[in-house]
Structures are given as C-alpha cells and as structure tokens.
Design a protein around this motif. Structure first.
Motif, mmCIF file in Angstrom:
data_model
loop_
_atom_site.group_PDB
_atom_site.id
_atom_site.type_symbol
_atom_site.label_atom_id
_atom_site.label_comp_id
_atom_site.label_asym_id
_atom_site.label_seq_id
_atom_site.Cartn_x
_atom_site.Cartn_y
_atom_site.Cartn_z
ATOM 1 N N LEU B 131 5.139 11.772 -1.985
ATOM 2 C CA LEU B 131 4.691 11.719 -3.383
ATOM 3 C C LEU B 131 4.943 10.358 -4.023
ATOM 4 N N ALA B 132 5.930 9.645 -3.510
ATOM 5 C CA ALA B 132 6.216 8.324 -4.084
ATOM 6 C C ALA B 132 5.020 7.397 -3.948
ATOM 7 N N ASP B 133 4.198 7.644 -2.912
ATOM 8 C CA ASP B 133 2.997 6.805 -2.724
ATOM 9 C C ASP B 133 2.017 6.951 -3.885
ATOM 10 N N VAL B 134 2.041 8.130 -4.542
ATOM 11 C CA VAL B 134 1.148 8.346 -5.695
ATOM 12 C C VAL B 134 1.443 7.307 -6.768
ATOM 13 N N ALA B 135 2.747 7.041 -6.965
ATOM 14 C CA ALA B 135 3.129 6.072 -8.002
ATOM 15 C C ALA B 135 2.518 4.703 -7.719
ATOM 16 N N LEU B 136 2.454 4.338 -6.429
ATOM 17 C CA LEU B 136 1.907 3.023 -6.068
ATOM 18 C C LEU B 136 0.388 2.983 -6.199
ATOM 19 N N ALA B 137 -0.241 4.171 -6.132
ATOM 20 C CA ALA B 137 -1.711 4.208 -6.206
ATOM 21 C C ALA B 137 -2.221 4.039 -7.634
ATOM 22 N N PHE B 138 -1.322 4.166 -8.609
ATOM 23 C CA PHE B 138 -1.734 4.054 -10.006
ATOM 24 C C PHE B 138 -1.658 2.597 -10.474
ATOM 25 N N GLY B 139 -2.807 2.036 -10.795
ATOM 26 C CA GLY B 139 -2.864 0.672 -11.332
ATOM 27 C C GLY B 139 -3.112 0.728 -12.830
#
Lengths: 161, 503
Positions: B131-139
């Motif tokens: 789920l931490a990857d979701v944070a990186l996908a948000f620009g």
C-alpha cells in the motif's frame, strides 16, 4: 431588552441577493489585489476563484429575479440583539486587552461579561457566590493547564512583566 | 501474518497501561476545540524519549487515535469540531444532539471510531509495504483532483441552494489564499494588515465559523442548548450496535476510504472524513436526510478519520514519509529513538513494528470503554450545566484554544471576526460548511494545480497532465459520479415509479 422582529418570508430572497452583491464586491477587491502580484503562480488560482465567485453571485441574483424564492435564512424569533452584540464585543475587547493586562485578567473579565449576557435566571444568593467562583476556577485551571502543562506562552501582560 | 509473540509483547502490563493512559489523554485533549491530534502528540512526545521504542510508539499511537475520536464530542454537542477531522461529524451530529439524541450520536461515533481504527490497523498489519506504493503514485495533479472531489461535497452541504454553496466555497478558497503564497511567497490579500500576514489558520477558522454563531444564538434566547429527555437512557449501546450492524457496509467502505486517504501524505483525517461522508451520502437510500441528523453521516466520518491513523502509519513506517501531521511528529520521535524507518523496517525491526501495531489494536479496543464513559460524562455535563456557565466556558475555551495553536492574538481576532461573518451569512442562507470546505481544500487544490500546470507546461502536455493519468481519471470519474448521481438516481427512480404505476 430589544428583540428581533422578522417579517414573514418575502417573495424574493432579498437578503441572499444583497449578500451576493457583497460577495461580488469582495471578489472585485480580490481581483484588484491580484494585479499587484508579480508571479503568475500567485495570481492564477485566486483570480480564477474570484471570477467564479462573481459568476455564481450574478447567477444567484438573476435566478432570484427570474424565479422568486423565499428567504432561506435562519432567523430566531424573540432573540436579543444587545446580548449578541455584547458577547462579540466582550470577546473582542478582552482579546485586545490581552497583551496589556495578561490572559488571566482578560479571561476573568470576558468570562464574567459573557456570564452576565447569558444569564436569564434570577441572580439568587447561591448563584451570585457559586457561579463567579466556578468561573474563576475554570479560567485559572485552564490557564494552568495551557501555561504550565502544555507550555503555551500565554500573555502575562505588561502589568506583570 | 506476524507471530503471536509480538501480540504478547504488546500485552505486557506497562504497554496496556500506556495504551489506556494514551487513549484517555488523547480523548480529553482532542475534545477541546483548538487542541488538535498533532498538538496532543507533540506535547506528550518528550515523555516517550526514555521508553523502549515499541512502548513509545504504542503511547503515541494511543494518544493519536484517542485525540481523533475526542474531536467528535465537541462536534456533536457544541457544533464545533474538536479536531479538523471531525468537521463532517458536525453535519449530522449536532442536529441529532439538538433533537435529543446526543447520547446516541456520541455512542455511534465511538463505535464507528473503534471499527475504523481496527480496519486501519489491520491494513497496516497486513498490507503496509504494497500500500505504501499508492502514496508514491500520487503526484500534484492527483492531489488537485482529490481536492476537487472533496469540493463536490458542496452539493451535499448547500441545503437546497447550490449557488449559495458554490459562492461560499469560493469565499473559503479565497480565504485560503490570504497571507504568504506557499509556492511563490507573494503576499496576498493582506491589504497591509499585520494580522492577516500569517494567513487564516484552519482550526481557528473552524472554531470561529462553527462555534461563535452557536454562542451568539445561545446568548440571545433563554432556550436550552440541547433538547433533553428526562428518562435515563444509559449509553444506548445496543441501539448503536443495531444501527452500526444495519449500516455495516457504510462503516466498512468509510474505513477503507479513511485508510487509503490516510496513506496519502498531507491529506489527513479532515479530507478522509469529508470524502467518506460524500460517498456515504451518495450511496445511501436516505441521502436526503444527510445534514439533518442522519446516523450514517456520523458513522462515515468517524470511521474514516480513525482509519487514517493506521493508514497514515503505512507511508510513515515503510517510506519515512509522514501520512498525516501527527505522523510527522511521531516520525521525529522515532528518529530520536534511533529507529530508522524505511522499506526494511518490517524485517530489520520487526519486533518494534509488530509490537506497536498490536498495541495500536489494543489502544483502539480500549477506546470503546474509555470513549463511552468520557462521552457519557461529556453529554451529561453539556445538558446539565446552566447556560450562564456553559456559554462563558465555551467562549473562553475558544479563545484559549485558538491562541494556543500558533501563540497568536491575531488568530483569536480572526476567529471571532469569522464567527460574526459566519453568523451573518447563515442568517441569509449561506451555510458555513462550504466556506470551511474551501478553506481546507484551498491550499491543497492550489498547490496541486500550480505544480501540475508548471510540469504540464514544461513537458508541453497540459491536457495529458490533467486528464491522461489513470489515477486522475479514476478520481475524475468519482467526481462526475458524485455530482450527477443524485440526478441519475432521481431520473431512474422516477422511471421505475412510472413503470410501476403503468403496471
């Protein structure tokens, strides 16, 4: 005490339209202020919002003129305006005095003033003694929690510096 | 799933006591308008420095989760969100309290908070690294669209007059621009005033717009603050459990929304609550009752904002990026403890992390008895205290709470002024909620918009920047659904009724 007297709902939402005019003025002043900003990053967003606010306000006025609708505000029957004004004035004056007399004194003063404005029951001997004592306890207690425990630098006032 | 040994570590007497103490302290601090969850954690962080890292984390997590729930009391009983996360709790909580169901609303909020907290902690336990990857996908552009999605709630908050809601939201967005611009550092809309230079602090604006109008009206009439029924009704726990069971899908969906929004750095509990409220209203069969004292509204907000606690810890622990403002404080405390957050934390420091996560479960479960008892006491206090004591106490608390946020007298003046403005606007049918919504989402929307515009212009692909990214498109679809769903639904229902009549 003076009380509000509201007429029954009119055919048009005059108050809503007057406020829409005020919002147009606010947006116009905002637009004028954006002309002093040098960077496009600073003015693009507020300018777009101000223009949208003018458009929505004009739409509201036109809508009300074309299709009259009753005032949808929330007036309270038999409400005391002087008490309302007194509450706000007491809070503003206490805030203005805070740097000079300190938080405790301004807090005690505003507590006493608001208590007076909010009192509708007769002042019995019990209330005259107990209410101010409890009020003083609340003010001093909160002051102690914020100043001593939470280390918030509450103003001590010029008198106590 | 991590082993039972960590659960046992979390259940040592000292950890149980820390979790209990943290929840009590957090709930009380969160219930005071002006004292946010961030402040609650920040103030109590120094006492964790001498503790073992897992115990320190359990205490901070308990304070945090308690403070988020504590915000519901003032929201329900005084129409003032104790913390910004509880904004949407005021929409239905206060109307419920006004009609004599304040006790039920407090218990519903407690149950929803516990469920939301447990769901958030479960996601943290089982799905943190992916789920931490979701944070990186948000620009920036995704944040912009997320803010716009939050703004679509205006249609729900406008109480029948969408144009007034839109004007109010624009006013709130302009208020958010006051002060020094975040990106270009230009000074905007201060008109030479030193008072406005620091901008309009969101929490003080919230207190002003929600609480001062209530005080102004309270002082004007001898009527009681809340309707009181004289039969003792206890906690109304079974009634709340029945309502919660009936709306279990709403609770689950809102908890997942809260967890996902919590993962996004900087979004926080207020946006989670607003988005969950918007979704609950859209999907409810009783959507027209939202804003008038609908239990589903309280459940959605409270479960979502407590789910952000677990959600926010996901990027904090896995990436070292704080998901919510209190997480930033906790991250700092962890660094002082010598714990290095990062993708390897779950393997290298598993004993600390998993003991903490089980401790978070423990604190959330303890919140049920603690929240019910404190909530009951808060409700009884509010309905029994005479008006001549209640109004000055709340008035004084608004002043000291607002001052404490930034140690600023200007904030107190702005709070009172906005309160008067909010009261006047409310008299003419302009609800304060869209203004607050604009104020909260303004900086996120502007920052996202300007950054996305700059990137789009530099890459000569503005359209692709705003409309070509998959997450953006998904949020845009939700925005359109949120805006037009009431219309589609009424058309669909109208068509069905006509068909039934024809049959």
């Amino acid at each position: 005490m003076q009380t509000d007297n509201h007429s029954p709902p009119a055919g048009r939402d005059v108050g809503g339209m007057v406020m829409a005019v005020v919002f147009i003025l606010v947006a116009a002043v905002s637009l004028w202020d954006t002309t002093t900003m040098a960077d496009a990053d600073s003015y693009v967003f507020p300018r777009a919002i101000a223009i949208a606010m003018i458009a929505f306000s004009i739409a509201l006025i036109v809508w009300n003129l074309v299709r009259p609708s009753p005032d949808d505000g929330s007036p309270v029957e038999g409400a005391s305006t002087p008490r309302r004004v007194g509450l706000v004035a007491a809070m503003l004056i206490a805030t203005a005095l805070m740097p000079y007399v300190g938080f405790v004194i301004s807090g005690l003063a505003v507590f006493a003033a608001i208590m007076g404005f909010a009192m509708y029951d007769p002042w019995t001997r019990f209330r005259v003694i107990v209410y101010p004592l409890v009020g003083a306890g609340i003010v001093v207690g909160f002051y102690a929690i914020f100043a001593e425990l939470l280390l918030v630098p509450l103003p001590t006032g010029l008198l106590f510096d | 799933m991590p082993g039972i040994e960590y659960l046992l570590d979390a259940l040592t007497p000292i950890n149980v006591l820390l979790a209990l103490g943290g929840v009590i302290a957090g709930t009380i601090i969160g219930s005071l308008p002006g004292l946010t969850a961030t402040m609650a954690v920040a103030v109590l962080v120094p006492i964790t420095f001498t503790m073992p890292p897992a115990s320190a984390l359990i205490l901070m997590g308990a304070i945090y989760t308690g403070a988020i729930y504590g915000g519901a009391y003032a929201a329900i009983l005084l129409n003032t969100p104790g913390t910004p996360s509880a904004i949407a709790t005021t929409f239905d909580g206060f109307p419920m309290a006004k009609r004599g169901d304040g006790d039920l609303a407090v218990t519903l909020a407690c149950l929803a908070s516990v469920i939301g907290g447990l769901v958030g902690a479960a996601f943290l336990l089982m799905l943190a690294p992916p789920l931490a990857d979701v944070a990186l996908a948000f620009g920036p552009v995704e944040y912009f669209w997320l803010a716009v999605f939050g703004l679509t709630l205006i249609s729900a908050l406008s109480e029948g007059n969408l144009l007034k809601g839109l004007i109010g939201a624009c006013f709130g967005l302009l208020l958010a621009c006051v002060g020094v611009a975040e990106i270009s550092a230009d000074i905007r809309f201060t008109f030479g005033s030193q008072t406005l230079l620091g901008g309009i602090e969101t929490v003080s604006a919230l207190i002003g717009l929600y609480c001062i109008p209530v005080l102004i009206d309270l002082v004007a009439t001898p009527d009681k603050h809340l309707k009181v029924t004289h039969q003792p009704r206890g906690f109304r726990f079974l009634e709340s459990v029945a309502i919660s069971w009936k709306h279990k899908l709403n609770l689950l969906r809102s908890s997942v929304v809260g967890t996902l929004v919590g993962i996004l750095p900087g979004a926080g509990g207020s946006i989670a609550g607003l988005v969950a409220y918007s979704e609950a209203r859209r999907s409810s069969k009783r959507s027209e009752h939202f804003g008038k004292g609908e239990p589903e509204g309280i459940q959605a907000t409270e479960s979502a904002n407590n789910a952000t606690v677990g959600g926010g810890f996901i990027p904090t622990l896995v990436l070292g990026i704080p998901g919510t403002p209190p997480d930033a404080v906790i991250l700092g405390a962890l660094l002082i403890q010598g714990v290095r957050t990062g993708p390897n934390l779950f393997t290298s420091e598993g004993s600390i992390v998993f003991t903490f996560i089980y401790g978070l479960f423990l604190a959330t479960i303890l919140m049920l008895p603690v929240g019910l008892i404190i909530g009951r006491y808060a409700y009884k206090t509010i309905i029994t205290v005479p008006k001549a004591m209640l109004v000055p106490t709340v008035g004084f608390m608004t002043m000291i709470g607002t001052y404490a946020i930034r140690n600023s007298i200007s904030d107190v003046v702005i709070m009172i002024t906005l309160g008067v403005v909010g009261w006047v606007l409310n008299r003419f049918g302009y609800s304060p909620s869209p203004i607050v919504l604009g104020l909260i989402l303004g900086s996120i929307a502007e920052q996202g918009f300007v950054q996305a515009w700059t990137i789009g212009a530099a890459t000569e692909d503005l359209v692709g920047m705003f409309f070509g990214r998959p997450i953006s498109l998904a949020i845009i679809a939700l925005i359109l659904l949120s805006l037009f769903y009431p219309l589609i639904r009424s058309r669909w229902l109208g068509g069905t009724r006509r068909k039934v009549r024809a049959d």
